[in-house]
Design a protein around this motif. Structure first.
Motif, PDB file in Angstrom:
ATOM      1  N   VAL A   1       0.821  -1.214   0.000  1.00  0.00           N
ATOM      2  CA  VAL A   1       0.000   0.000   0.000  1.00  0.00           C
ATOM      3  C   VAL A   1       0.858   1.269   0.000  1.00  0.00           C
ATOM      4  O   VAL A   1       0.333   2.357   0.154  1.00  0.00           O
ATOM      5  N   ALA A   2       2.151   1.115  -0.181  1.00  0.00           N
ATOM      6  CA  ALA A   2       3.056   2.270  -0.221  1.00  0.00           C
ATOM      7  C   ALA A   2       3.660   2.451  -1.614  1.00  0.00           C
ATOM      8  O   ALA A   2       4.660   3.122  -1.775  1.00  0.00           O
ATOM      9  N   THR A  35      -0.067   5.867  -3.838  1.00  0.00           N
ATOM     10  CA  THR A  35       0.176   7.266  -3.473  1.00  0.00           C
ATOM     11  C   THR A  35      -0.646   8.201  -4.351  1.00  0.00           C
ATOM     12  O   THR A  35      -1.209   9.185  -3.869  1.00  0.00           O
ATOM     13  N   ASP A  36      -0.751   7.874  -5.632  1.00  0.00           N
ATOM     14  CA  ASP A  36      -1.597   8.670  -6.529  1.00  0.00           C
ATOM     15  C   ASP A  36      -3.062   8.604  -6.098  1.00  0.00           C
ATOM     16  O   ASP A  36      -3.779   9.598  -6.154  1.00  0.00           O
ATOM     17  N   LEU A  37      -3.503   7.430  -5.675  1.00  0.00           N
ATOM     18  CA  LEU A  37      -4.885   7.291  -5.193  1.00  0.00           C
ATOM     19  C   LEU A  37      -5.102   8.114  -3.925  1.00  0.00           C
ATOM     20  O   LEU A  37      -6.150   8.749  -3.776  1.00  0.00           O
ATOM     21  N   TYR A  38      -4.132   8.099  -3.019  1.00  0.00           N
ATOM     22  CA  TYR A  38      -4.261   8.878  -1.783  1.00  0.00           C
ATOM     23  C   TYR A  38      -4.374  10.364  -2.109  1.00  0.00           C
ATOM     24  O   TYR A  38      -5.130  11.093  -1.484  1.00  0.00           O
ATOM     25  N   SER A  86      -2.387   6.011   6.572  1.00  0.00           N
ATOM     26  CA  SER A  86      -2.628   7.231   7.333  1.00  0.00           C
ATOM     27  C   SER A  86      -1.478   8.223   7.169  1.00  0.00           C
ATOM     28  O   SER A  86      -1.698   9.422   6.958  1.00  0.00           O
ATOM     29  N   GLY A  87      -0.255   7.733   7.234  1.00  0.00           N
ATOM     30  CA  GLY A  87       0.907   8.602   7.065  1.00  0.00           C
ATOM     31  C   GLY A  87       0.979   9.211   5.679  1.00  0.00           C
ATOM     32  O   GLY A  87       1.271  10.400   5.525  1.00  0.00           O
ATOM     33  N   ALA A  88       0.680   8.398   4.668  1.00  0.00           N
ATOM     34  CA  ALA A  88       0.718   8.899   3.298  1.00  0.00           C
ATOM     35  C   ALA A  88      -0.368   9.947   3.066  1.00  0.00           C
ATOM     36  O   ALA A  88      -0.118  10.991   2.459  1.00  0.00           O
ATOM     37  N   VAL A  89      -1.556   9.671   3.555  1.00  0.00           N
ATOM     38  CA  VAL A  89      -2.660  10.623   3.384  1.00  0.00           C
ATOM     39  C   VAL A  89      -2.385  11.900   4.165  1.00  0.00           C
ATOM     40  O   VAL A  89      -2.656  13.006   3.685  1.00  0.00           O
ATOM     41  N   LEU A 130      -0.492  -2.203  10.444  1.00  0.00           N
ATOM     42  CA  LEU A 130       0.609  -1.602   9.697  1.00  0.00           C
ATOM     43  C   LEU A 130       0.111  -0.980   8.396  1.00  0.00           C
ATOM     44  O   LEU A 130       0.540   0.113   8.026  1.00  0.00           O
ATOM     45  N   VAL A 131      -0.822  -1.637   7.712  1.00  0.00           N
ATOM     46  CA  VAL A 131      -1.408  -1.069   6.501  1.00  0.00           C
ATOM     47  C   VAL A 131      -2.092   0.252   6.831  1.00  0.00           C
ATOM     48  O   VAL A 131      -1.936   1.248   6.120  1.00  0.00           O
ATOM     49  N   ALA A 132      -2.844   0.261   7.923  1.00  0.00           N
ATOM     50  CA  ALA A 132      -3.540   1.484   8.329  1.00  0.00           C
ATOM     51  C   ALA A 132      -2.550   2.602   8.631  1.00  0.00           C
ATOM     52  O   ALA A 132      -2.763   3.754   8.228  1.00  0.00           O
ATOM     53  N   GLY A 133      -1.472   2.287   9.318  1.00  0.00           N
ATOM     54  CA  GLY A 133      -0.462   3.291   9.626  1.00  0.00           C
ATOM     55  C   GLY A 133       0.214   3.829   8.382  1.00  0.00           C
ATOM     56  O   GLY A 133       0.475   5.031   8.265  1.00  0.00           O
TER      57      GLY A 133
END
Length: 116
Positions: free
Chosen positions: A42-43, A48-51, A100-103, A94-97
């Motif tokens: 998810v990184a 990242t473009d989706l976020y 969340s950080g990217a967003v 970990l996926v959520a973190g």
């Protein structure tokens, strides 16, 4: 009661005299490694473009996934015979973190550029 990682590990044999420290270490390392590999998915630049395109949706999704991850950790302690719960909880957190950080960085960049 304590439903943190230590409680989950205890339910799965950590502290059990018949289990070795190497088994406990392997379990914890396996949980962490699997979570890291899933988190890397998810990184990617695509995500990242989706976020960047949909920050509100992914910010809320990250919070929901984090809550589900903690709930799965509790389920792992209660239903110790279901091994998938043992590995899924840390992966979801970990996926959520990661999400969340990217967003959060996308949102901060928006405001830094003078967005409203």
């Amino acid at each position: 009661g304590d439903w943190g990682p230590e409680a989950v590990m205890k339910f799965h044999g950590v502290g059990n005299p018949s289990k070795t420290p190497a088994e406990a270490t392997a379990l914890e390392m396996g949980r962490g490694l699997l979570a890291t590999v899933i988190g890397m998915l998810v990184a990617t630049p695509h995500f990242t473009d989706l976020y960047r395109a949909l920050p509100r949706i992914f910010r809320m999704s990250a919070e929901v996934i984090n809550a589900v991850g903690h709930f799965v950790e509790i389920l792992a302690a209660i239903f110790s015979q279901i091994i998938a719960f043992l590995y899924l909880g840390p992966a979801l957190c970990l996926v959520a973190g990661t999400m969340s950080g990217a967003v959060r960085s996308v949102i901060l960049q928006h405001f830094a550029k003078g967005g409203s």
